[in-house]
Design an enzyme around this catalytic site. Structure first.
Site, PDB file in Angstrom:
ATOM      1  N   ARG A 138       0.867  -1.180   0.000  1.00 20.59           N
ATOM      2  CA  ARG A 138       0.000   0.000   0.000  1.00 20.59           C
ATOM      3  C   ARG A 138       0.902   1.227   0.000  1.00 20.59           C
ATOM      4  NH1 ARG A 138      -3.260  -2.788  -1.644  1.00 20.59           N
ATOM      5  NH2 ARG A 138      -5.352  -3.278  -0.900  1.00 20.59           N
ATOM      6  N   ASP A 156       4.448  -0.451  -6.983  1.00 16.22           N
ATOM      7  CA  ASP A 156       3.189  -0.759  -7.670  1.00 16.22           C
ATOM      8  C   ASP A 156       2.055   0.040  -7.033  1.00 16.22           C
ATOM      9  OD1 ASP A 156       1.632  -2.312  -9.593  1.00 16.22           O
ATOM     10  OD2 ASP A 156       0.728  -3.253  -7.819  1.00 16.22           O
ATOM     11  N   GLU A 196      -2.371   7.519  -4.993  1.00 19.43           N
ATOM     12  CA  GLU A 196      -2.721   6.869  -6.263  1.00 19.43           C
ATOM     13  C   GLU A 196      -4.195   7.030  -6.633  1.00 19.43           C
ATOM     14  OE1 GLU A 196      -1.681   2.730  -5.250  1.00 19.43           O
ATOM     15  OE2 GLU A 196      -3.794   2.232  -5.500  1.00 19.43           O
ATOM     16  N   HIS A 215      -0.575  -0.157  -9.761  1.00 19.18           N
ATOM     17  CA  HIS A 215      -1.379  -1.103  -8.977  1.00 19.18           C
ATOM     18  C   HIS A 215      -1.867  -2.265  -9.851  1.00 19.18           C
ATOM     19  CE1 HIS A 215      -3.589  -1.202  -4.914  1.00 19.18           C
ATOM     20  NE2 HIS A 215      -3.509  -2.445  -5.390  1.00 19.18           N
TER      21      HIS A 215
END
Ligand code: NAI
Length: 335
Positions: A234, A258, A263, A295
């Site tokens: 996260r 990622d 985000e 993500h």
């Protein structure tokens, strides 16, 4: 059940429609994210299905319940975006997909690790441009390097196994050590020791008040010079501004992400025709030793199929008045 499914793309619909052949729920898809403005779309739906960047705070929960929603079904394992105390207070049941494919996330983690340090992202662009020079592409062997895994649950364990195959030595930090990890010779350390001894630090713990900005200025004072940091967990586990300073002065040698703490305003959208307004994110993109995916670690056929089946299975169990085993209860989280 009538289910309002938020934040859907064509790929979500494909896998949910396939899974729904065995369940027969009445699925209504919305492209929009669930938030304060879009919550009226859920009026009259018994169940609401969301993904990781939907807003499920106390206000949205109160509004959902007032509109007749009794079940919130998450298409994710993480539930840090849900106000569980508010859900409990309003009697809204919350279910999730605890493990759709830890392999998908673990394999993507290793892909990022390899790509960023062997500069595959830069090499690919160079070769396409007819530039076959090797300057600037020097990497290092992973063999004999020390990998620090923070969070040794389902994903961390698989990353440990894969990296053992590369001949790495593995260190781990987790307040709840995992016997399966110890069984193959991984050594648990306290967090400071892990930070100071490892060449690569990879994050696989949930985002909680305890883990918020786990990698911050103070942590980066303890890490080895030139450490590689990988985060597929996260975004807010990392203080992005602190890591940018670390990248600028070389304390951070490689960064592979990622996930990103802001985000929600970027990921899962095609913004290629717009000006990115997030200056911190834009700064990250300027570093040659930073690799970011949006993500997508979970995004494999196998994982998407499992997400579809488990999400709708959770709704069916709820409709039939039986536990699915995938409930998220505030009392379990605080226990
Ligand atoms: P898991 O629940 O199996 O393992 C999490 C581990 O973190 C547990 O062993 C737990 O004891 C440990 N932990 C808890 N607090 C900690 C702390 N303060 N410091 C260190 N470790 C701590 O979860 P799983 O399935 O391995 O997933 C890990 C994370 O990966 C999830 O929380 C989620 O945020 C993220 N994830 C990301 C995806 C992506 O597409 N990028 C997809 C799926 C999960």
């Amino acid at each position: 059940m009538r289910i309002a499914v938020f934040s859907t793309r064509a790929y979500d619909r494909r896998f949910l429609d396939e899974a729904n052949l065995a369940h027969g729920h009445d699925l209504h898809y919305f492209d929009a994210r669930l938030d304060h403005d879009t919550v009226p779309l859920a009026d009259g739906f018994e169940a609401v299905c969301v993904f990781v960047n939907d807003t499920v705070d106390a206000e949205v929960i109160a509004r959902l319940v007032a509109g007749g929603t009794r079940l919130l079904t998450l298409r994710s394992a993480g539930y840090n975006h849900v106000d569980l105390a508010a859900a409990h207070e309003h009697g809204l049941s919350v279910v999730r997909v605890p493990a759709y494919s830890p392999y998908a996330v673990a394999e993507h983690t290793v892909a990022l690790m390899l790509s960023v340090q062997r500069k595959i992202h830069r090499a690919h662009n160079r070769v396409r441009d007819g530039n076959f020079a090797l300057d600037g592409l020097l990497g290092f062997d992973l063999r004999n390097k020390r990998i620090g895994i923070i969070g040794t649950g389902k994903i961390g364990l698989i990353v440990a196994r894969i990296m053992r195959g590369f001949g790495c030595s593995i260190r781990a930090y987790d307040p709840y050590p995992n016997d399966d990890v110890k069984d193959f010779g991984v050594r648990y350390e306290d967090l400071d020791t892990l930070l100071s001894e490892c060449d690569v630090i990879t994050l696989h713990c949930p985002l909680t008040p305890d883990t918020y900005h786990l990698i911050d200025e103070e942590a980066l004072r303890k890490t080895k010079p030139g450490v590689m940091i990988v985060n597929t967990s996260r975004g807010a586990l990392i203080d992005t501004r602190a890591v940018i300073e670390g990248l600028k002065d070389g304390r951070v040698g490689h960064l592979a992400l990622d996930v990103y703490e802001e985000e929600g305003d970027l990921f899962f959208e095609d913004l290629s025709d717009t000006v990115i307004q997030d200056d911190v994110f834009s700064r990250l993109l300027t570093f040659p030793n930073v690799l970011i995916t949006a993500h997508q670690a979970f995004f494999t056929e196998e994982a998407m199929r499992n997400i579809g089946q488990t999400t709708l299975g959770n709704a069916t169990a709820f409709a039939e008045g039986r536990p699915s085993g995938n409930e998220v209860r505030v009392q379990d989280v605080l226990a």
